[in-house]
Write a protein that holds these residues in place. Structure first.
Motif, short mmCIF file in Angstrom:
data_model
loop_
_atom_site.label_atom_id
_atom_site.label_comp_id
_atom_site.label_asym_id
_atom_site.label_seq_id
_atom_site.Cartn_x
_atom_site.Cartn_y
_atom_site.Cartn_z
N TYR A 128 0.84 -1.21 0.00
CA TYR A 128 0.00 0.00 0.00
C TYR A 128 0.87 1.25 0.00
CZ TYR A 128 -2.96 3.75 1.75
OH TYR A 128 -3.61 4.95 1.89
N TRP A 129 1.97 1.22 0.77
CA TRP A 129 2.85 2.39 0.91
C TRP A 129 4.25 1.99 0.48
CZ3 TRP A 129 7.36 3.87 3.24
CH2 TRP A 129 7.59 5.25 3.38
N GLY A 130 4.99 2.91 -0.10
CA GLY A 130 6.37 2.61 -0.43
C GLY A 130 6.89 3.50 -1.55
N THR A 131 8.15 3.25 -1.91
CA THR A 131 8.77 3.96 -3.03
C THR A 131 8.20 3.42 -4.33
OG1 THR A 131 10.80 4.25 -1.76
CG2 THR A 131 10.96 4.48 -4.15
N PRO A 132 7.55 4.27 -5.13
CA PRO A 132 6.86 3.75 -6.32
C PRO A 132 7.84 3.39 -7.42
CG PRO A 132 6.74 6.13 -6.28
CD PRO A 132 7.41 5.73 -4.99
N LEU A 133 7.52 2.34 -8.17
CA LEU A 133 8.23 2.15 -9.43
C LEU A 133 7.73 3.23 -10.40
CD1 LEU A 133 8.37 -1.70 -10.09
CD2 LEU A 133 10.11 -0.21 -9.15
N PRO A 134 8.62 4.03 -10.96
CA PRO A 134 8.19 5.19 -11.74
C PRO A 134 7.82 4.81 -13.18
CG PRO A 134 10.57 5.17 -11.62
CD PRO A 134 10.10 3.98 -10.81
N ILE A 135 6.89 3.88 -13.28
CA ILE A 135 6.49 3.35 -14.60
C ILE A 135 5.01 3.65 -14.81
CG2 ILE A 135 6.33 1.28 -16.03
CD1 ILE A 135 8.53 0.06 -14.16
N TRP A 136 4.70 4.35 -15.90
CA TRP A 136 3.32 4.67 -16.26
C TRP A 136 2.95 3.91 -17.54
CZ3 TRP A 136 5.52 7.57 -12.72
CH2 TRP A 136 4.73 8.30 -11.81
N ARG A 137 1.73 3.37 -17.58
CA ARG A 137 1.27 2.61 -18.75
C ARG A 137 -0.01 3.25 -19.29
NH1 ARG A 137 1.26 -2.54 -16.93
NH2 ARG A 137 3.05 -3.30 -18.11
N CYS A 138 -0.08 3.38 -20.62
CA CYS A 138 -1.24 3.99 -21.26
C CYS A 138 -2.43 3.04 -21.21
CB CYS A 138 -0.92 4.34 -22.71
SG CYS A 138 -2.30 5.13 -23.57
N ASN B 216 -4.92 3.20 -23.15
CA ASN B 216 -5.43 2.96 -24.50
C ASN B 216 -4.52 2.04 -25.31
OD1 ASN B 216 -7.60 4.64 -23.99
ND2 ASN B 216 -6.58 6.46 -24.81
N CYS B 217 -3.23 2.46 -25.44
CA CYS B 217 -2.34 1.74 -26.37
C CYS B 217 -1.29 0.88 -25.67
CB CYS B 217 -1.66 2.72 -27.31
SG CYS B 217 -0.46 3.81 -26.49
N GLU B 218 -1.32 0.82 -24.31
CA GLU B 218 -0.39 -0.01 -23.53
C GLU B 218 1.05 0.49 -23.58
OE1 GLU B 218 -1.12 -3.05 -21.67
OE2 GLU B 218 -3.10 -2.16 -21.81
N ALA B 219 1.29 1.69 -24.14
CA ALA B 219 2.66 2.23 -24.16
C ALA B 219 3.14 2.45 -22.73
CB ALA B 219 2.68 3.54 -24.93
N VAL B 220 4.46 2.29 -22.54
CA VAL B 220 5.06 2.41 -21.20
C VAL B 220 6.02 3.58 -21.18
CG1 VAL B 220 6.61 1.29 -19.56
CG2 VAL B 220 4.79 -0.02 -20.62
N LYS B 221 5.99 4.34 -20.08
CA LYS B 221 6.93 5.45 -19.90
C LYS B 221 7.56 5.35 -18.52
CE LYS B 221 7.47 10.47 -20.18
NZ LYS B 221 8.53 10.33 -21.19
N VAL B 222 8.89 5.50 -18.47
CA VAL B 222 9.61 5.53 -17.20
C VAL B 222 9.97 6.98 -16.89
CG1 VAL B 222 11.63 4.75 -15.91
CG2 VAL B 222 10.54 3.23 -17.57
N VAL B 223 9.55 7.45 -15.73
CA VAL B 223 9.76 8.84 -15.33
C VAL B 223 11.04 8.94 -14.51
CG1 VAL B 223 8.84 10.70 -13.89
CG2 VAL B 223 7.32 9.41 -15.39
N GLY B 224 11.84 9.98 -14.79
CA GLY B 224 13.12 10.10 -14.11
C GLY B 224 13.23 11.23 -13.12
N SER B 225 12.21 12.11 -13.04
CA SER B 225 12.33 13.26 -12.14
C SER B 225 10.97 13.90 -11.93
CB SER B 225 13.29 14.30 -12.73
OG SER B 225 12.73 14.86 -13.91
#
Length: 900
Positions: A215-225, A227-236
């Motif tokens: 429930y709580w913790g350091t998030p993996l900075p990965i976002w997934r769309c 609609n199209c399932e594209a993945v983005k890794v956020v760095g800042s």
């Protein structure tokens, strides 16, 4: 959940006929009547056959599932020799079938899925429902209870479920060569861990499962769309705001001048009767002017406080701009409780200083942090509902002040520096799409970060963060960089100024697969050419005195604070340094701790007490600069510098235990040899004080409190031992011949004293001669040996059969001298019981028989000097400071003393 059956292809299975049905098994099925052998076949031929499942699932690929597969882990001690394969609940099962789709039969908390027997129950509570359902379909041939190993939570004893989960990985297996190369640059203590426990681990490094479901913790900075399932890794944080899905412009407006502003009162709390503030004519004109500016900028929606003056302001703007107004209670004025509708100055006097307004509540009122919480919730909520809108917020001074602080991510102290918004003032605030916690602070942890949506660069759709958090060991592994906020800050510090790598790291031996490993893995993943640490000291785990693991359930846990209160933390430290090599398990025994206290700290402390008793106050300048005249002083300085040299060398190689033991030996030598053989020499105190001061520096890294106390006791004008320079060995004073000869003297003395002990002769009784086999040692060493063994003469005789020969014949003259020494001992003990210092002179009274009296009278001057007596009277006195009745050479003796 079973989607295959495993057999051992090397076994032979039997097909039994049971009634009108058939049953396959390796072992004869028990308790089944009318059972005939129908056929025998090898397991190899069974592989590939298909079967009808007990509970067919639509979620699986039926062409791949419900078939017989080969497995060498099938056991035959009991049962059918056939094993149901359930990849959702077993690692071997999962590996056997590969990454194959399997049915989900339980939810995330272990409850049976809908449509199955026992649906909604915890899986361990559904067994009876499953059995009953199978019986109802006539599919249950045999039901028994079987006892077997099962995992339980070590904290709360809840049954655990192993369940296959999708996870994110760092592909560390590709970087094994790099891991091994970095490890070669590290000095390990103990060295066998380098290529042993740690080396073997990284040689076969597995891919690192980096994700966890928490429930709580350091998030993996990965976002997934979505609609199209594209993945983005956020760095800042900049990445978050730049790619935000919800981008809105926010304008804040404080209501126009109102009647309460003119009268300088607080208009908060319920609005009724004459407790209502409305816009003045000046206030209306302020807002009409602002409304024209807003019309030019464009406003899509107005959110307003429910107070009358705010609603009047919002309506004036809405009438001109035709913008919808939404009332939101979270924008209400701060509630000042009992100060509502009273002068503003009265409310201000309630606080000693402005910062108190954030945390101190007036009676029945709010503080600024509480206002901050509600306006932070408001703006996060509104920002998530709208995209690319101009949003107008009409409220009051304090709520808008806190809203601006939230938008800028300011701490309370920083918020005080903001310019306070005036009535009728319009401001644009830059609210960034960042994760805010309940009190309006940027908090990158889950769950707050889950509120942030990003815009997909491919389809412009909405991207949501995956729910996983990072393994906490990744936080630990990233520590050298993350703690310096690298690479966003402190880049030069990390890369050029010694911020990386660490000189050394120290943790328990289990961290070879924990912190030691994750630090190394992160360094390799980042392509670092240097390991994260240069030196490792790996410690063994602490067990109880019987070698058992400590646990609360066993009742063998030792409470650290109780031990520290009893012995002092430095004693605990010293015990662990010296009990055994660092990586070996520590079987903690309080009795051994007490021995460490006596063996080292009390001996060192008593050495200091002796120094003080002989008049030692301020330590003399470096006595090493002038060669001491006496051999005992030259010897202890040689031992001191020999120890400094060895300890320094050991510490530079991170050999901690060996260093502590060397200091222990030096302290023992100082007390049991130098002080004991020098206590009659007043000039020895300069050397003793200097040696004690240098020992305090050697002790400081191991026992920081004791070392500092000793140092400051010896030199009150000095600040702290921890601000002094580490002692440097003076090699010219390390006289190896002197040290060798003194070792020989001590060895001979030990043998001679053992002979005395065997003969039952006390050391205080002088003897005539000690004969030694070998060459002469030199007069200074011979004098030391004579004093230590208490003989009149040392004779070297190469013709002796044994190493030593002690003349144990006691003449009357020697006996009288021995009696005098017994008197000296008795008087000195009496002085101590009276609390007298060495410098204190005494008047002595003696009552004894003629033989003992004659012995004293024959050696009176020497005796008086030894005991510090100003006078000796052979009578029983009526006034004295201390007395004792004892026996000397079987003669009754009464002694009394008083301070002269």
């Amino acid at each position: 959940s079973n989607i295959a059956v495993a057999v051992n292809p090397k076994l032979t299975y039997t097909k039994y006929k049971v009634g009108n049905e058939y049953l396959w098994s390796y072992n004869p099925p028990p308790k089944l009547p009318k059972m005939d052998v129908h056929e025998k076949i090898s397991g190899k031929k069974l592989v590939g056959l298909r079967y009808e499942p007990l509970y067919p699932s639509k979620e699986v690929d039926k062409l791949k599932s419900y078939r017989v597969v080969a497995a060498d882990f099938v056991k035959t001690e009991e049962g059918t020799g056939m094993v149901h394969i359930s990849p959702a609940f077993g690692e071997e099962d999962f590996n056997l079938l590969g990454n194959q789709q399997f049915p989900v039969t339980i939810d995330d908390v272990g409850r049976v899925a809908k449509g199955l027997p026992g649906a909604g129950k915890f899986i361990k509570e559904a067994d009876k429902d499953i059995s009953a359902e199978l019986k109802s379909r006539n599919l249950l041939y045999l039901e028994e209870q079987i006892e077997h190993e099962y995992p339980f939570c070590w904290r709360c004893s809840t049954p655990l479920i192993y369940f296959a989960r999708t996870s994110w990985f760092f592909e560390v297996s590709r970087l094994r060569k790099e891991l091994l190369a970095l490890n070669e640059k590290v000095n390990w203590i103990p060295d066998y861990l380098k290529h042993g426990r740690f080396g073997e681990w990284i040689k076969d490094a597995k891919d690192w499962a980096i994700s966890r479901e928490r429930y709580w913790g350091t998030p993996l900075p990965i976002w997934r769309c979505e609609n199209c399932e594209a993945v983005k890794v956020v760095g800042s944080l900049d990445d978050l705001t730049k790619n935000a899905y919800n981008k809105n412009k926010f304008f804040i407006l404080r209501h126009g001048e109102a009647t309460h502003n003119v009268s300088d009162v607080i208009a908060s709390g319920p609005e009724k009767n004459n407790h209502m503030s409305v816009l003045t004519e000046k206030g209306r004109k302020q807002i009409e002017a602002v409304a024209k500016k807003i019309k030019k900028k464009g406003a899509d929606i107005i959110f307003s406080s429910p107070y009358k003056r705010a609603l009047q302001t919002s309506k004036l703007i809405s009438d001109l701009t035709k913008t919808k107004v939404i009332v939101d209670k979270r924008l209400r004025e701060i509630d000042c409780g009992t100060f509502n509708w009273r002068k503003v100055s009265e409310h201000k006097k309630f606080f000693k200083e402005p910062i108190e307004e954030f945390t101190k509540n007036p009676p029945a009122g709010e503080n600024l942090n509480e206002v901050k919480t509600r306006v932070a919730e408001f703006i996060k909520d509104i920002n998530s509902q709208y995209r690319n809108k101009n949003i107008m917020i009409v409220s009051h001074g304090d709520p808008l002040w806190m809203l601006e602080a939230v938008s800028r991510s300011l701490k309370n102290e920083e918020a005080l520096a903001l310019s306070y918004i005036e009535t009728g003032e319009l401001k644009e605030i830059s609210f960034k799409s960042l994760p805010f916690n309940e009190v309006g602070e940027v908090d990158m942890h889950r769950p707050y970060v889950d509120d942030i949506s990003l815009e997909c660069s491919k389809c412009r759709g909405q991207m949501k963060r995956i729910p996983d958090v990072a393994d906490v060991w990744f936080d630990s592994g990233a520590m050298p960089f993350a703690s310096a906020h690298y690479p966003f800050e402190n880049k030069a510090f990390v890369e050029e100024q010694g911020g990386y790598p660490a000189d050394y790291i120290c943790e328990a031996v289990d961290q070879t697969r924990g912190w030691f490993y994750t630090l190394m893995a992160v360094a390799v993943l980042l392509g670092r050419e240097a390991p994260p640490y240069r030196n490792v000291i790996s410690l063994g785990l602490i067990r109880d005195k019987y070698g058992q693991k400590m646990s609360k359930s066993k009742g063998n846990v030792v409470e650290p604070m109780a031990i520290i209160q009893k012995y002092g933390v430095d004693v605990v430290r010293w015990y662990f340094y010296t009990v055994n090599p660092p990586a070996e398990p520590k079987d903690f025994d309080e009795q051994e701790l007490a021995k460490a206290l006596r063996r080292f700290f009390l001996i060192l402390y008593n050495s200091y007490v002796f120094y003080e008793s002989v008049g030692g106050k301020k330590v003399a300048p470096d006595v090493c600069k002038t060669k001491p005249a006496h051999i005992m002083d030259r010897w202890i300085l040689a031992r001191l510098n020999e120890t400094i040299e060895a300890v320094t060398k050991n510490l530079e190689s991170y050999e901690i235990g060996g260093s502590a033991r060397l200091i222990e030996v030096l302290v023992d030598d100082l007390s049991r040899w130098h002080i004991r053989r020098s206590r009659r020499r007043p000039e020895m105190k300069d050397t003793l004080g200097f040696v004690l001061l240098e020992i305090s520096k050697l002790v400081a890294p191991f026992a920081p409190f004791f070392g500092d106390a000793l140092y400051q006791s010896l030199s009150p004008e000095r600040q702290s031992v921890h601000l002094s320079q580490w002692p440097e060995a003076k090699k010219l004073l390390i006289d190896k011949e002197l040290l060798k000869s003194m070792r020989e003297v001590r060895s001979l003395a030990a043998s001679a004293l053992a002979t005395r002990n065997s003969a039952g002769i006390k050391v205080r009784q002088p003897l005539r001669t000690l004969r030694i086999k070998g060459n002469k040692l030199g007069k200074e060493f011979e004098d030391i040996l004579k004093e230590e063994v208490n003989v009149k003469e040392v004779i070297f005789d190469s013709k002796l059969k044994d190493a030593i020969e002690l003349n144990t014949k006691i003449t009357p003259e020697l006996r009288r001298e021995g009696m005098v020494r017994e008197f000296v001992r008795a008087v000195q003990e009496l002085r101590r019981s009276a609390g007298l210092m060495t410098k204190n002179r005494i008047c002595l009274f003696v009552e004894t028989g003629p033989i003992a009296k004659g012995a004293l009278e024959g050696n009176l001057k020497l005796f008086m000097k030894e005991v510090g007596a100003k006078s000796v009277e052979f009578k029983k006195a009526s006034k004295f400071d201390a007395e004792v009745e004892t026996k000397i050479d079987s003669a009754p003796v009464w002694l009394g003393i008083k301070k002269a």
